[in-house]
Design a protein around this motif. Structure first.
Motif, PDB file in Angstrom:
ATOM      1  N   ASN A   9       0.833  -1.208   0.000  1.00  0.00           N
ATOM      2  CA  ASN A   9       0.000   0.000   0.000  1.00  0.00           C
ATOM      3  C   ASN A   9       0.866   1.256   0.000  1.00  0.00           C
ATOM      4  N   SER A  10       1.881   1.270   0.844  1.00  0.00           N
ATOM      5  CA  SER A  10       2.752   2.449   0.946  1.00  0.00           C
ATOM      6  C   SER A  10       3.483   2.715  -0.365  1.00  0.00           C
ATOM      7  N   VAL A  11       3.947   1.663  -1.008  1.00  0.00           N
ATOM      8  CA  VAL A  11       4.666   1.820  -2.277  1.00  0.00           C
ATOM      9  C   VAL A  11       3.739   2.388  -3.349  1.00  0.00           C
ATOM     10  N   VAL A  12       2.523   1.823  -3.444  1.00  0.00           N
ATOM     11  CA  VAL A  12       1.579   2.305  -4.463  1.00  0.00           C
ATOM     12  C   VAL A  12       1.207   3.765  -4.196  1.00  0.00           C
ATOM     13  N   GLU A  13       0.935   4.117  -2.938  1.00  0.00           N
ATOM     14  CA  GLU A  13       0.578   5.503  -2.614  1.00  0.00           C
ATOM     15  C   GLU A  13       1.726   6.459  -2.923  1.00  0.00           C
ATOM     16  N   ALA A  14       2.956   6.039  -2.632  1.00  0.00           N
ATOM     17  CA  ALA A  14       4.111   6.888  -2.915  1.00  0.00           C
ATOM     18  C   ALA A  14       4.280   7.115  -4.413  1.00  0.00           C
ATOM     19  N   LEU A  15       4.078   6.062  -5.193  1.00  0.00           N
ATOM     20  CA  LEU A  15       4.196   6.195  -6.650  1.00  0.00           C
ATOM     21  C   LEU A  15       3.069   7.053  -7.224  1.00  0.00           C
ATOM     22  N   ALA A  63       1.695   9.509  -5.709  1.00  0.00           N
ATOM     23  CA  ALA A  63       1.972  10.890  -5.306  1.00  0.00           C
ATOM     24  C   ALA A  63       3.202  11.468  -5.995  1.00  0.00           C
ATOM     25  N   ASP A  64       3.820  10.696  -6.892  1.00  0.00           N
ATOM     26  CA  ASP A  64       5.017  11.153  -7.624  1.00  0.00           C
ATOM     27  C   ASP A  64       6.172  11.506  -6.700  1.00  0.00           C
ATOM     28  N   ILE A  65       6.281  10.795  -5.586  1.00  0.00           N
ATOM     29  CA  ILE A  65       7.437  10.982  -4.713  1.00  0.00           C
ATOM     30  C   ILE A  65       8.698  10.582  -5.479  1.00  0.00           C
ATOM     31  N   PRO A  66       9.774  11.358  -5.381  1.00  0.00           N
ATOM     32  CA  PRO A  66      11.011  10.974  -6.070  1.00  0.00           C
ATOM     33  C   PRO A  66      11.491   9.597  -5.605  1.00  0.00           C
ATOM     34  N   VAL A  67      11.847   8.755  -6.534  1.00  0.00           N
ATOM     35  CA  VAL A  67      12.281   7.394  -6.229  1.00  0.00           C
ATOM     36  C   VAL A  67      13.539   7.101  -7.045  1.00  0.00           C
ATOM     37  N   SER A  68      14.525   6.489  -6.395  1.00  0.00           N
ATOM     38  CA  SER A  68      15.732   6.113  -7.132  1.00  0.00           C
ATOM     39  C   SER A  68      15.668   4.669  -7.622  1.00  0.00           C
ATOM     40  N   THR A  69      15.042   3.769  -6.823  1.00  0.00           N
ATOM     41  CA  THR A  69      14.964   2.354  -7.208  1.00  0.00           C
ATOM     42  C   THR A  69      13.736   1.715  -6.568  1.00  0.00           C
ATOM     43  N   MET A  70      13.089   0.808  -7.309  1.00  0.00           N
ATOM     44  CA  MET A  70      12.037  -0.023  -6.727  1.00  0.00           C
ATOM     45  C   MET A  70      12.560  -1.444  -6.630  1.00  0.00           C
ATOM     46  N   ALA A 115       1.929  -1.055  -8.985  1.00  0.00           N
ATOM     47  CA  ALA A 115       3.254  -0.532  -8.656  1.00  0.00           C
ATOM     48  C   ALA A 115       4.212  -0.735  -9.829  1.00  0.00           C
ATOM     49  N   LEU A 116       4.191  -1.911 -10.432  1.00  0.00           N
ATOM     50  CA  LEU A 116       5.064  -2.181 -11.572  1.00  0.00           C
ATOM     51  C   LEU A 116       4.707  -1.285 -12.760  1.00  0.00           C
ATOM     52  N   LYS A 117       3.408  -1.074 -12.965  1.00  0.00           N
ATOM     53  CA  LYS A 117       2.954  -0.232 -14.073  1.00  0.00           C
ATOM     54  C   LYS A 117       3.414   1.215 -13.873  1.00  0.00           C
ATOM     55  N   LEU A 118       3.198   1.751 -12.662  1.00  0.00           N
ATOM     56  CA  LEU A 118       3.576   3.141 -12.391  1.00  0.00           C
ATOM     57  C   LEU A 118       5.092   3.329 -12.471  1.00  0.00           C
ATOM     58  N   ALA A 119       5.840   2.367 -11.931  1.00  0.00           N
ATOM     59  CA  ALA A 119       7.299   2.468 -11.965  1.00  0.00           C
ATOM     60  C   ALA A 119       7.816   2.402 -13.394  1.00  0.00           C
ATOM     61  N   THR A 120       7.202   1.553 -14.212  1.00  0.00           N
ATOM     62  CA  THR A 120       7.618   1.428 -15.617  1.00  0.00           C
ATOM     63  C   THR A 120       7.309   2.702 -16.379  1.00  0.00           C
ATOM     64  N   GLU A 121       6.127   3.285 -16.137  1.00  0.00           N
ATOM     65  CA  GLU A 121       5.755   4.528 -16.819  1.00  0.00           C
ATOM     66  C   GLU A 121       6.702   5.679 -16.468  1.00  0.00           C
ATOM     67  N   ARG A 122       7.203   5.680 -15.242  1.00  0.00           N
ATOM     68  CA  ARG A 122       8.132   6.729 -14.819  1.00  0.00           C
ATOM     69  C   ARG A 122       9.576   6.418 -15.195  1.00  0.00           C
ATOM     70  N   GLY A 123       9.807   5.222 -15.739  1.00  0.00           N
ATOM     71  CA  GLY A 123      11.169   4.852 -16.119  1.00  0.00           C
ATOM     72  C   GLY A 123      12.080   4.582 -14.935  1.00  0.00           C
ATOM     73  N   LEU A 124      11.504   4.094 -13.816  1.00  0.00           N
ATOM     74  CA  LEU A 124      12.308   3.851 -12.621  1.00  0.00           C
ATOM     75  C   LEU A 124      13.044   2.513 -12.727  1.00  0.00           C
ATOM     76  N   PRO A 125      14.246   2.425 -12.188  1.00  0.00           N
ATOM     77  CA  PRO A 125      14.935   1.122 -12.137  1.00  0.00           C
ATOM     78  C   PRO A 125      14.173   0.159 -11.237  1.00  0.00           C
ATOM     79  N   ILE A 126      13.945  -1.048 -11.709  1.00  0.00           N
ATOM     80  CA  ILE A 126      13.250  -2.070 -10.929  1.00  0.00           C
ATOM     81  C   ILE A 126      14.205  -3.241 -10.746  1.00  0.00           C
ATOM     82  N   LEU A 127      14.526  -3.529  -9.482  1.00  0.00           N
ATOM     83  CA  LEU A 127      15.477  -4.600  -9.176  1.00  0.00           C
ATOM     84  C   LEU A 127      14.770  -5.736  -8.451  1.00  0.00           C
TER      85      LEU A 127
END
Length: 320
Positions: free
Chosen positions: A85-91, A93-100, A115-127
């Motif tokens: 829940n926290s991860v989805v809410e943070a994404l 809210a467009d909180i700056p993220v360096s890595t998921m 979460a995966l969809k939002l991170a992919t749309e923002r181009g965030l590194p997913i490890l």
């Protein structure tokens, strides 16, 4: 004297005569060269380097309203947001993220997919990481296979907020002893809504710009700078020298908010903690203490609400 003649004619053990003297040259070479210079006067000593840097920093004219040193920005520490829940809410809210981070063989549900969809749309590194590594990364928190690393927040310097070229009459909020990140986020949001230019938080005994504060600001933290002051009282005095009036919010005020006569001036509004209010030194630094009229049945507003009410009234008076 006989003793002296015997000493001159003496022969060392082994039959060797004493070596010739140096004529006093060695003794002169061992003579002192004066007192040891102070550490601050020795060119390569750290104390000298610190003094040299301080001298450069204080080169501005005494009494000038402009900052005497160049802007200094400080960074907070990185933060981990854990839990689906926290991860989805943070994404959201467009909180700056360096890595998921995603746990290996995670049981996917709607939150994981979003979460995966939002991170992919923002181009965030997913490890992808083993659960043991996620346990270590989140310090044992309940992460449910998802975590975000939030980069350190880059704080402005309070002097950065004194900008004669910014539009409108300057309006800054300073926080004295606020420890709830949701209050900080709400105040940043109110500053943005009512035409403010920045927020100042003290370096010690105060909340910082955490992921929770960023989320509560509803995106306003991307537009409103938050500055960190090593000494809040000194920062307020610097604002006063730059032409600002400092108003403290407190229940026992000199004037009630509707009767405020300084709204059209450059202002710093100081909000104290809910439990203790304004600290003594901060209170003494304020030009005026302002209270919000309320029903006697209500003891007090929280810091975020009180600041929002004050900023609304200031903005209303400025529009007249």
């Amino acid at each position: 004297m006989p003793g002296n003649s015997q000493r001159r004619g003496a022969v060392r053990k082994g039959g060797k005569k004493p070596a010739a003297g140096s004529g006093g040259q060695r003794r002169r070479g061992l003579e002192g060269k004066g007192p040891t210079p102070k550490a601050v006067d020795r060119e390569y000593h750290p104390a000298h380097q610190r003094a040299k840097g301080a001298a450069k920093g204080s080169a501005g004219p005494r009494g000038s309203s402009a900052p005497s040193r160049g802007p200094r920005r400080t960074k907070g520490s990185s933060e981990i947001v854990a839990g689906r829940n926290s991860v989805v809410e943070a994404l959201r809210a467009d909180i700056p993220v360096s890595t998921m981070f995603v746990a290996t063989r995670i049981d996917s549900d709607d939150r994981v997919k979003e979460a995966l969809k939002l991170a992919t749309e923002r181009g965030l590194p997913i490890l992808e990481a083993p659960r043991g590594e996620l346990d270590r990364l989140t310090d044992g928190a309940v992460h449910q296979g998802l975590a975000l690393q939030v980069p350190p927040y880059e704080y402005a310097d309070p002097r950065d907020l004194v900008d004669p070229e910014q539009p409108g009459v300057p309006l800054i909020v300073a926080l004295d002893g606020i420890t709830d990140p949701r209050n900080l986020g709400a105040i940043v949001r109110s500053v943005a809504a009512f035409g403010g230019h920045g927020v100042v938080v003290p370096e010690r005994r105060s909340v910082g710009m955490t992921a929770s504060a960023w989320k509560t600001s509803a995106g306003a933290a991307a537009r409103i700078p938050v500055a960190k002051a090593g000494n809040l009282t000194r920062a307020l005095e610097d604002f006063k020298r730059a032409g600002f009036f400092v108003l403290g919010l407190d229940m026992d005020g000199d004037v009630q908010l509707p009767d405020l006569t300084l709204a059209a001036e450059p202002l710093v509004v100081v909000t104290g903690s809910e439990g203790k209010g304004l600290s003594r030194l901060v209170r003494e630094t304020c030009d005026q203490i302002v209270s919000i009229p309320m029903s006697s049945a209500v003891e007090s507003l929280n810091a975020g609400l009180a600041t929002g009410v004050a900023l609304y009234e200031i903005a209303r008076q400025r529009r007249r």
